[in-house]
Design a protein around this motif. Sequence first.
Motif, mmCIF file in Angstrom:
data_model
loop_
_atom_site.group_PDB
_atom_site.id
_atom_site.type_symbol
_atom_site.label_atom_id
_atom_site.label_comp_id
_atom_site.label_asym_id
_atom_site.label_seq_id
_atom_site.Cartn_x
_atom_site.Cartn_y
_atom_site.Cartn_z
ATOM 1 N N PHE A 85 -6.368 -0.687 14.803
ATOM 2 C CA PHE A 85 -5.570 -0.302 13.635
ATOM 3 C C PHE A 85 -4.615 0.830 14.003
ATOM 4 C CE2 PHE A 85 -5.252 2.074 9.491
ATOM 5 C CZ PHE A 85 -4.392 1.174 8.893
ATOM 6 N N ARG A 86 -5.124 1.805 14.790
ATOM 7 C CA ARG A 86 -4.270 2.923 15.197
ATOM 8 C C ARG A 86 -3.105 2.408 16.054
ATOM 9 N NH1 ARG A 86 -7.149 6.511 18.800
ATOM 10 N NH2 ARG A 86 -8.752 6.489 17.206
ATOM 11 N N GLY A 87 -3.404 1.516 16.971
ATOM 12 C CA GLY A 87 -2.357 0.970 17.836
ATOM 13 C C GLY A 87 -1.313 0.205 17.041
ATOM 14 N N ALA A 88 -1.810 -0.643 16.118
ATOM 15 C CA ALA A 88 -0.881 -1.455 15.325
ATOM 16 C C ALA A 88 -0.049 -0.582 14.394
ATOM 17 C CB ALA A 88 -1.663 -2.490 14.525
ATOM 18 N N SER A 89 -0.645 0.466 13.809
ATOM 19 C CA SER A 89 0.125 1.309 12.892
ATOM 20 C C SER A 89 1.120 2.178 13.654
ATOM 21 C CB SER A 89 -0.785 2.149 11.995
ATOM 22 O OG SER A 89 -1.725 2.825 12.758
ATOM 23 N N SER A 90 0.793 2.556 14.882
ATOM 24 C CA SER A 90 1.758 3.309 15.692
ATOM 25 C C SER A 90 2.975 2.449 16.010
ATOM 26 C CB SER A 90 1.128 3.730 17.019
ATOM 27 O OG SER A 90 0.287 4.810 16.822
ATOM 28 N N LEU A 91 2.703 1.173 16.300
ATOM 29 C CA LEU A 91 3.795 0.263 16.647
ATOM 30 C C LEU A 91 4.788 0.122 15.503
ATOM 31 C CD1 LEU A 91 2.344 -2.825 18.554
ATOM 32 C CD2 LEU A 91 4.157 -1.296 19.293
ATOM 33 N N SER A 92 4.247 -0.007 14.269
ATOM 34 C CA SER A 92 5.141 -0.230 13.126
ATOM 35 C C SER A 92 5.434 1.071 12.381
ATOM 36 C CB SER A 92 4.517 -1.256 12.179
ATOM 37 O OG SER A 92 3.189 -0.894 11.902
ATOM 38 N N GLY A 93 5.012 2.205 12.932
ATOM 39 C CA GLY A 93 5.162 3.503 12.266
ATOM 40 C C GLY A 93 6.621 3.796 11.908
ATOM 41 N N GLY A 94 6.809 4.475 10.748
ATOM 42 C CA GLY A 94 8.153 4.877 10.330
ATOM 43 C C GLY A 94 8.815 3.901 9.382
ATOM 44 N N THR A 95 8.320 2.644 9.349
ATOM 45 C CA THR A 95 8.912 1.676 8.410
ATOM 46 C C THR A 95 8.097 1.694 7.119
ATOM 47 O OG1 THR A 95 7.545 -0.040 9.384
ATOM 48 C CG2 THR A 95 9.785 0.104 10.185
ATOM 49 N N ARG A 96 8.735 1.311 6.026
ATOM 50 C CA ARG A 96 8.017 1.234 4.752
ATOM 51 C C ARG A 96 7.008 0.085 4.819
ATOM 52 N NH1 ARG A 96 9.095 3.473 -0.158
ATOM 53 N NH2 ARG A 96 11.150 4.248 0.422
ATOM 54 N N GLY A 97 5.795 0.334 4.437
ATOM 55 C CA GLY A 97 4.761 -0.712 4.463
ATOM 56 C C GLY A 97 4.112 -0.870 5.828
ATOM 57 N N ALA A 98 4.362 0.095 6.725
ATOM 58 C CA ALA A 98 3.862 -0.036 8.106
ATOM 59 C C ALA A 98 2.350 -0.287 8.152
ATOM 60 C CB ALA A 98 4.193 1.227 8.890
ATOM 61 N N LEU A 99 1.610 0.412 7.291
ATOM 62 C CA LEU A 99 0.149 0.274 7.368
ATOM 63 C C LEU A 99 -0.322 -1.097 6.873
ATOM 64 C CD1 LEU A 99 -1.343 3.759 6.413
ATOM 65 C CD2 LEU A 99 -0.763 2.812 8.647
ATOM 66 N N ALA A 100 0.425 -1.698 5.957
ATOM 67 C CA ALA A 100 0.058 -3.053 5.500
ATOM 68 C C ALA A 100 0.237 -4.039 6.650
ATOM 69 C CB ALA A 100 0.903 -3.462 4.301
ATOM 70 N N TYR A 101 1.368 -3.902 7.392
ATOM 71 C CA TYR A 101 1.588 -4.794 8.534
ATOM 72 C C TYR A 101 0.529 -4.525 9.612
ATOM 73 C CZ TYR A 101 6.163 -4.423 6.260
ATOM 74 O OH TYR A 101 7.166 -4.357 5.335
ATOM 75 N N ALA A 102 0.234 -3.231 9.779
ATOM 76 C CA ALA A 102 -0.761 -2.866 10.805
ATOM 77 C C ALA A 102 -2.136 -3.432 10.449
ATOM 78 C CB ALA A 102 -0.847 -1.352 10.942
ATOM 79 N N ALA A 103 -2.479 -3.408 9.137
ATOM 80 C CA ALA A 103 -3.787 -3.937 8.712
ATOM 81 C C ALA A 103 -3.876 -5.428 9.047
ATOM 82 C CB ALA A 103 -3.985 -3.715 7.214
ATOM 83 N N ILE A 104 -2.787 -6.152 8.800
ATOM 84 C CA ILE A 104 -2.787 -7.599 9.095
ATOM 85 C C ILE A 104 -2.844 -7.835 10.607
ATOM 86 C CG2 ILE A 104 -1.434 -9.734 8.910
ATOM 87 C CD1 ILE A 104 -0.320 -8.490 6.229
ATOM 88 N N GLY A 105 -2.018 -7.084 11.344
ATOM 89 C CA GLY A 105 -2.000 -7.236 12.808
ATOM 90 C C GLY A 105 -3.336 -6.879 13.440
ATOM 91 N N ALA A 106 -3.932 -5.775 12.978
ATOM 92 C CA ALA A 106 -5.215 -5.349 13.545
ATOM 93 C C ALA A 106 -6.304 -6.365 13.202
ATOM 94 C CB ALA A 106 -5.597 -3.974 13.013
ATOM 95 N N ASN A 107 -6.233 -6.938 11.989
ATOM 96 C CA ASN A 107 -7.198 -7.975 11.610
ATOM 97 C C ASN A 107 -7.073 -9.193 12.520
ATOM 98 O OD1 ASN A 107 -9.125 -7.924 9.376
ATOM 99 N ND2 ASN A 107 -7.423 -7.099 8.200
ATOM 100 N N ALA A 108 -5.811 -9.570 12.810
ATOM 101 C CA ALA A 108 -5.591 -10.732 13.686
ATOM 102 C C ALA A 108 -6.178 -10.449 15.062
ATOM 103 C CB ALA A 108 -4.102 -11.034 13.797
ATOM 104 N N ALA A 109 -5.938 -9.232 15.572
ATOM 105 C CA ALA A 109 -6.455 -8.881 16.899
ATOM 106 C C ALA A 109 -7.981 -8.816 16.874
ATOM 107 C CB ALA A 109 -5.879 -7.535 17.336
ATOM 108 N N PHE A 110 -8.533 -8.242 15.797
ATOM 109 C CA PHE A 110 -9.993 -8.157 15.716
ATOM 110 C C PHE A 110 -10.599 -9.554 15.592
ATOM 111 C CE2 PHE A 110 -14.048 -7.030 13.561
ATOM 112 C CZ PHE A 110 -14.573 -6.308 14.614
ATOM 113 N N GLY A 111 -9.873 -10.444 14.910
ATOM 114 C CA GLY A 111 -10.330 -11.829 14.800
ATOM 115 C C GLY A 111 -10.441 -12.506 16.156
#
Lengths: 435, 165
Positions: A85-111
């Motif tokens: 989650f930290r990695g994914a949120s850093s990647l999308s950091g600074g954009t609006r909704g970054a943590l929502a995208y990070a949550a989805i990306g981290a879930n995909a990776a965890f999957g």
Amino acid sequence: MTVQAIGVAGIGALLLLIFLRIPVAVCMGLVGFFGYAAIDGWHRAAAVLGSTPFDIASGYALSVVPLFVLMGELGSASGMSSRLFRGASSLSGGTRGALAYAAIGANAAFGAVCGSSVASAATMTRICVPEMRRLHYDDRLSTGSVAAGGTLGILIPPSLIFVIYAVIAQQSVPKLFAAGLVPGLVLTALYILVAAAIVFVRPAWAPRGEALPWRQRARDVLGMWEFVVLFGVSVGGIYAGFFSPTEAAAIGSFLALVIGAAQGKLTAPALWACFAETLKTSCMLFMIIVGAIVFAYFVVQAQLPEALVGWAQRMAFSPIALMLTLIVAYIVLGCFLEGIGLVLITVPVFLPVVVASGFDPIWFGVIVVIVVELGLIHPPVGMNLFVIQAQVPEVPILAIYKGTLPFLVAPMVLIALLLAFPSVALYLPRLLYGS
Amino acid sequence: MSRRSWVVWLVRGSSAAAALALVAMMLATVVDVAMAHLFRRPIIGTYDLVETMLVVSVFLGIPATFQRNGNIVVDVVDLFASRRVVRFLKRLALALTLGFLLLLLYNMIVPALDALKFGGRKQELGLPLWALWVPILLGVLLSALVVVVALVRPPEAVDGREPPR
């Protein structure tokens, strides 16, 4: 009474018992046993019931189940999910909704290291939602993105539902794992698009976050190395033909154990909790598979697949119309049935009709998993929604329902894509294993 | 020591044995793969060992699954039924579960005795097949005991909502 009438009565009894909150495994076992006995006599039904547990549990193919569950548990206990989650949120950091995208990306990776959607949703809720609440994200967006992202765990390999489908439909696990990868990535992109659309329409739901320096971003992204190693070695090993699924699962769980121990995260109580949870999940799955096999014997004896094929021929359905009918039936059944039960009950009945209509059983496995995913996030059963609510009880279930609704569009679009272009699922298995 | 705590200790013991079997399954496979890929010397009998350990881990792990209400239940009815009705349905579920486990146990006796009578063995390890029936029968018997203990609990004790799965 004809055998088909007994079959239909059996399915009715099964649904009634499930509705009366009898464990799904027990319902399938009892209905299967008594239905089989009604058609073929007590002696044969007793032989089937008595030998099924031994046949199932002593088969090498199913040893993949506890080992992949263990890999996910160990990965989760070693803190991999929070680093993702930290990695994914850093990647999308600074954009609006970054943590929502990070949550989805981290879930995909965890999957990709954990084969269970419910486990993904439970783990990622604990990590993502508190952080999103701290940064004033709307509860509907935060829980919706975690609920939707959590479903990716069963489509992106390794997936327990694919293993169960493979057993019931007698298909190849590596082919199914290959078939799930591209649709899983497409669905991840579609969920991120839905989240972006929500952020566009309701910007107040997702405050703009702080952009991190590039050095920090690089460090956070590199922190995801364990995921790359685990996925690369286990699932990559299957794709490359180095390992069988069981070997890949054993090596993956061993690596997760070594990584967790090296980081000092796997204390004795944590390790015991991982094993206890693995055994609970695996045994629950085995019980349900035993019940489903007994039930499948009954379905075959009742000649229900033949009756369904005959009905489809009499109705002169085109293959696409038939598939759409089945998908609608799955979505309706998914309102009341839990995912694994849904697969185990329906596949023995539907698969012969699907194959007779010219569809590829591997492709159908992907469709089945996607409709199961839909069932995980649509009311009233929606297991992921309940799991999220159990983790964050201060968020009302209605807010979780509302937050998840827009994300239902994404799997529907993916189903349409798969109907129009079956190669989205079939290209990779054909490339790796031939047609 | 009460009957319930005896059962709890038995379940803990069987869970520990199941966990050890899982570890054995994992390590045996890892060593076999390493030997096969690095030295071209796979370990003969790994398949049989994994199959045997799978039986042990699954069936000795099942009692704990029943003890922790680990089976999948669709509880939509809880949304609109009264607490009394739900309590009755939980009891009914336990009774039917017990019935199913006893039916399973009864019908497994014949194939287990057949395995003993005909003397079949695992191909690579030479392990007699009847030995595999021991953890199967023990696991199902212990699961039935766990359900009996749950069934004789006071009605209020079955009110708790099942943990999410």
